[in-house]
Motif scaffolding. Structure first.
Motif, mmCIF file in Angstrom:
data_model
loop_
_atom_site.group_PDB
_atom_site.id
_atom_site.type_symbol
_atom_site.label_atom_id
_atom_site.label_comp_id
_atom_site.label_asym_id
_atom_site.label_seq_id
_atom_site.Cartn_x
_atom_site.Cartn_y
_atom_site.Cartn_z
ATOM 1 N N UNK A 11 -5.334 -28.735 4.887
ATOM 2 C CA UNK A 11 -6.842 -28.556 5.639
ATOM 3 C C UNK A 11 -7.082 -27.446 6.261
ATOM 4 N N UNK A 12 -5.937 -26.938 6.554
ATOM 5 C CA UNK A 12 -6.049 -25.222 7.674
ATOM 6 C C UNK A 12 -6.240 -24.397 6.144
ATOM 7 N N UNK A 13 -5.028 -24.502 5.305
ATOM 8 C CA UNK A 13 -5.866 -23.699 4.559
ATOM 9 C C UNK A 13 -7.523 -23.807 3.560
ATOM 10 N N UNK A 16 -9.465 -22.403 6.339
ATOM 11 C CA UNK A 16 -8.674 -20.748 6.636
ATOM 12 C C UNK A 16 -10.153 -20.092 5.230
ATOM 13 N N UNK A 17 -9.875 -21.043 4.381
ATOM 14 C CA UNK A 17 -10.968 -20.280 3.223
ATOM 15 C C UNK A 17 -12.086 -20.226 3.291
ATOM 16 N N UNK A 22 -16.805 -16.949 5.188
ATOM 17 C CA UNK A 22 -17.949 -16.499 5.594
ATOM 18 C C UNK A 22 -17.327 -15.042 6.295
ATOM 19 N N UNK A 23 -17.110 -14.578 6.484
ATOM 20 C CA UNK A 23 -16.497 -12.936 6.869
ATOM 21 C C UNK A 23 -16.366 -12.599 5.805
ATOM 22 N N UNK A 86 -21.181 -22.559 2.462
ATOM 23 C CA UNK A 86 -20.541 -22.681 2.836
ATOM 24 C C UNK A 86 -19.688 -24.334 3.300
ATOM 25 N N UNK A 87 -21.016 -24.694 3.929
ATOM 26 C CA UNK A 87 -21.045 -26.206 4.704
ATOM 27 C C UNK A 87 -21.296 -27.421 4.716
#
Length: 273
Positions: A11-13, A16-17, A22-23, A86-87
């Motif tokens: 989940x955290x990967x 983070x991805x 987005x960045x 992305x969402x």
């Protein structure tokens, strides 16, 4: 989704991805905006304020800012669509919705759109610039500001007129190129016309050294014959907006020379010296 799923490395990967992507999207939009802005700047300006397309600096600067603004909003919109994707937001419906909203705004704000389009072509075609003296309809004055929606004129009394660009149909620009100074001199029929013409030539020679004079002045000749007088016309080319000053100087010189030579001026003269 249970609480345990939020604690898994997967989940955290995944989060983070998304954050990294987005960045990257935002960073890329900023970088592309700056690059394209520099390209636009380079397109209009060689360096040191010199325009590459032989535009006046004010006009080139206005067009530069316009293009940079358009580029910025287009890139912002593209970045927004990519971030929303992305969402898992349906960007297709978003773009279609934006088109529907734009169409509705276009129907409801036709006059506003007309103002913007007219303002764009006023700047693009360089119809007038800040500092020019123009006449549009029943308004006349010096241009203080040109926007894409309105033009602001300051008249001789200091009143500021704000004119929607869409209502500007015809413009007379009094600042582009030399202006014409015209002085009509009434002389009594009994006056020695040869002496009059000689004195007028003398007045012209004394005035031609004025900085406001571009060409002349010169005696055009007799332009009208009346019952008790003849009218002699003088003309000169002047720098923009200075024709009245040259006309005043001519009248002053002629008045002085005529008085010294006792040239009779008809009492019914329509133009007073």
């Amino acid at each position: 989704m249970g609480l345990t799923e939020f604690l898994t490395p997967e989940f955290w990967f995944h989060i983070a991805g998304k954050g990294v992507r987005i960045l990257v999207i935002i960073t890329a939009a900023v970088i592309v905006q700056r690059i394209l802005g520099a390209v636009v700047e380079r397109f209009f300006f060689v360096g040191g304020g010199i325009t590459a397309l032989h535009f006046e600096e004010k006009r080139a600067r206005t067009l530069t800012e316009l293009l940079k603004t358009l580029i910025r909003y287009v890139l912002y919109f593209i970045a927004l669509v990519l971030v929303l994707s992305e969402f898992q937001v349906d960007t297709t419906s978003l773009i279609a919705g934006a088109g529907v909203v734009g169409l509705a705004l276009g129907v409801g704000a036709q006059s506003l759109i007309k103002d913007f389009i007219t303002g764009f072509f006023i700047i693009l075609e360089d119809q007038y610039a800040m500092g020019d003296y123009i006449v549009s309809g029943d308004q006349a004055g010096t241009v203080e500001e040109i926007g894409f929606r309105v033009t602001k004129l300051r008249d001789g009394k200091g009143v500021l007129h704000i004119i929607p660009n869409g209502s500007i149909v015809k413009v007379s620009n009094h600042t582009r190129g030399p202006m014409q100074a015209v002085v009509d001199i009434p002389v009594a029929q009994e006056a020695d016309i040869d002496q009059v013409l000689k004195l007028l030539e003398q007045a012209c020679s004394e005035v031609k050294e004025m900085l406001e004079v571009v060409e002349g002045p010169k005696v055009l000749g007799i332009v009208e014959l009346r019952a008790a007088e003849v009218v002699v016309r003088l003309t000169a080319k002047t720098i923009p907006l200075e024709q009245s000053k040259v006309e005043t100087a001519l009248r002053y010189k002629i008045k002085r020379l005529f008085a010294e030579a006792h040239i009779p001026i008809p009492a019914t003269a329509s133009v007073r010296l």
